[in-house]
Design an enzyme around this catalytic site. Structure first.
Site, PDB file in Angstrom:
ATOM      1  N   PHE A  13      55.880  78.880  30.648  1.00  0.00           N
ATOM      2  CA  PHE A  13      55.635  79.322  32.019  1.00  0.00           C
ATOM      3  C   PHE A  13      55.333  80.821  32.077  1.00  0.00           C
ATOM      4  CE2 PHE A  13      57.703  80.468  36.247  1.00  0.00           C
ATOM      5  CZ  PHE A  13      56.621  80.065  37.013  1.00  0.00           C
ATOM      6  N   VAL A  34      52.105  79.289  17.497  1.00  0.00           N
ATOM      7  CA  VAL A  34      52.377  78.005  18.149  1.00  0.00           C
ATOM      8  C   VAL A  34      53.093  77.102  17.152  1.00  0.00           C
ATOM      9  CG1 VAL A  34      50.434  78.128  19.755  1.00  0.00           C
ATOM     10  CG2 VAL A  34      50.088  77.161  17.475  1.00  0.00           C
ATOM     11  N   ARG A  75      64.732  79.338  23.219  1.00  0.00           N
ATOM     12  CA  ARG A  75      65.380  78.092  23.626  1.00  0.00           C
ATOM     13  C   ARG A  75      65.980  78.385  24.985  1.00  0.00           C
ATOM     14  NH1 ARG A  75      70.229  74.859  23.459  1.00  0.00           N
ATOM     15  NH2 ARG A  75      69.667  72.711  22.965  1.00  0.00           N
ATOM     16  N   SER A 118      67.192  87.923  29.645  1.00  0.00           N
ATOM     17  CA  SER A 118      67.642  87.190  30.830  1.00  0.00           C
ATOM     18  C   SER A 118      68.731  87.966  31.549  1.00  0.00           C
ATOM     19  CB  SER A 118      68.193  85.819  30.421  1.00  0.00           C
ATOM     20  OG  SER A 118      68.867  85.197  31.503  1.00  0.00           O
ATOM     21  N   TYR A 144      73.600  80.349  26.339  1.00  0.00           N
ATOM     22  CA  TYR A 144      72.276  80.951  26.464  1.00  0.00           C
ATOM     23  C   TYR A 144      72.397  82.459  26.666  1.00  0.00           C
ATOM     24  CZ  TYR A 144      67.764  82.157  28.575  1.00  0.00           C
ATOM     25  OH  TYR A 144      66.564  82.759  28.870  1.00  0.00           O
ATOM     26  N   LYS A 148      71.160  85.563  24.090  1.00  0.00           N
ATOM     27  CA  LYS A 148      70.240  86.627  24.497  1.00  0.00           C
ATOM     28  C   LYS A 148      70.879  88.005  24.290  1.00  0.00           C
ATOM     29  CE  LYS A 148      66.384  84.714  26.085  1.00  0.00           C
ATOM     30  NZ  LYS A 148      65.027  85.109  25.603  1.00  0.00           N
TER      31      LYS A 148
END
Length: 322
Positions: A13, A34, A75, A118, A144, A148
């Site tokens: 996104f 990729v 992730r 984040s 998460y 980070k």
């Protein structure tokens, strides 16, 4: 504009939007790692297959001549994680993968590494009237956020050693055309005229439009004052959940059917249903102060909240017609 940029997460996104902006601005050769040959990247970009950032040390060719790495791949946080050890899974990708890439970049002579982190590094919510700042002591509360934070720490150690410049950007909730998860659910409810019990929520939530986040990330690729700094980013206008729903409904051209149920009642009901975390996101506050971003970089969000909501709503409605 950097002459040669390696961008991870170009199929995601945020990463896809960064890729579009870099190519639209011109003057940039874009390399996109990729996971497989079938992954779709912009036609003007060069795809490089890399299945695991954490163990791949064959970056020399891809990083040759690169000025800046923009690391969007991660992730991501999920509500119901099926991993037996979620923290280990997050660490493999978000810590080991990030640090391995940064070390390879430093060895290749890359000047700057821009890391999209984040707000969860700061924590899960702010008290009424308070906000998070870029230089606050981190307080991550879930795997998460912990991953980070650990990645940030190791990146800043590389910067302290003089191996590479590091810029860390911590976004709040990102929305925009193509948004998924809870924000998409909210649009669906409003578009279908569902009556929602969120008409009396007096909280403060900072959000960031996709175009605003991308603009800051691009700024951080070259701005001299960005080197070795941490930045928070938002639209610059905090909204309550009630305000957000009303303005999103307006963008959709639909009425907001909101019942004024007290927040304490919603929290109690959510707790009884085992949805306490959802209640926190709907009723709790998470506000950020972006003074450092604006002062040090001279940056202001180029897109207003209402313009961004209209673009998001338009994309959603167009997708229903296809």
């Amino acid at each position: 504009m950097a002459e040669r940029v390696l961008l991870t997460g170009a199929t995601g996104f945020v990463g896809a939007a960064v890729a579009r902006r870099l190519l639209a601005d011109g003057g940039c050769e874009l390399i996109c790692p990729v996971r497989n040959d079938a992954a779709s990247v912009p036609a003007a970009a060069q795809a490089v297959v890399c299945r695991d950032f954490a163990v791949n040390d064959g970056w020399q060719a891809a990083l040759q001549g690169v000025d800046v790495v923009v690391h969007c791949a991660a992730r991501v946080h999920v509500m119901n994680d099926n991993e037996a050890d979620p923290l280990a899974a997050f660490r493999h990708v978000n810590v080991a993968g990030t640090v391995n890439l940064a070390r390879q970049a430093a060895a290749a002579g890359v000047r700057r590494f821009v890391f999209v982190s984040s707000i969860k590094v700061n924590g899960e919510g702010t008290a009424p009237g308070a906000d998070y700042r870029a230089d606050d002591a981190p307080a991550p509360q879930d795997p998460y956020g912990v991953s980070k934070h650990e990645a940030e720490q190791q990146l800043l150690q590389l910067a302290e050693q003089g191996l590479i410049e590091v810029v860390i950007v911590r976004p709040v909730l990102v929305y925009g055309p193509g948004v998924k998860a809870n924000f998409l659910s909210m649009m669906r409810w409003l578009d279908r005229g569902v009556v929602l019990p969120f008409g009396a929520i007096d909280n403060r939530r900072s959000l960031v439009a996709l175009d605003n986040l991308v603009d800051l990330v691009i700024t951080c690729t070259t701005h001299p004052a960005a080197a070795n700094q941490v930045f928070l980013v938002s639209d610059g206008e905090d909204l309550s959940t009630t305000q957000l729903l009303r303005r999103m409904a307006n963008a959709l051209g639909k009425p907001a059917r909101l019942l004024p149920v007290p927040a304490w009642m919603l929290r109690l009901a959510a707790t009884c249903l085992g949805r306490k975390a959802l209640a926190q996101r709907l009723c709790g506050s998470l506000a950020v102060n972006t003074d450092k971003t604006r002062t040090l970089l001279g940056w202001t969000a180029p897109v207003t909240v209402d313009a961004a909501l209209k673009a998001t709503a338009r994309h959603y409605q167009d997708s229903l017609r296809k």
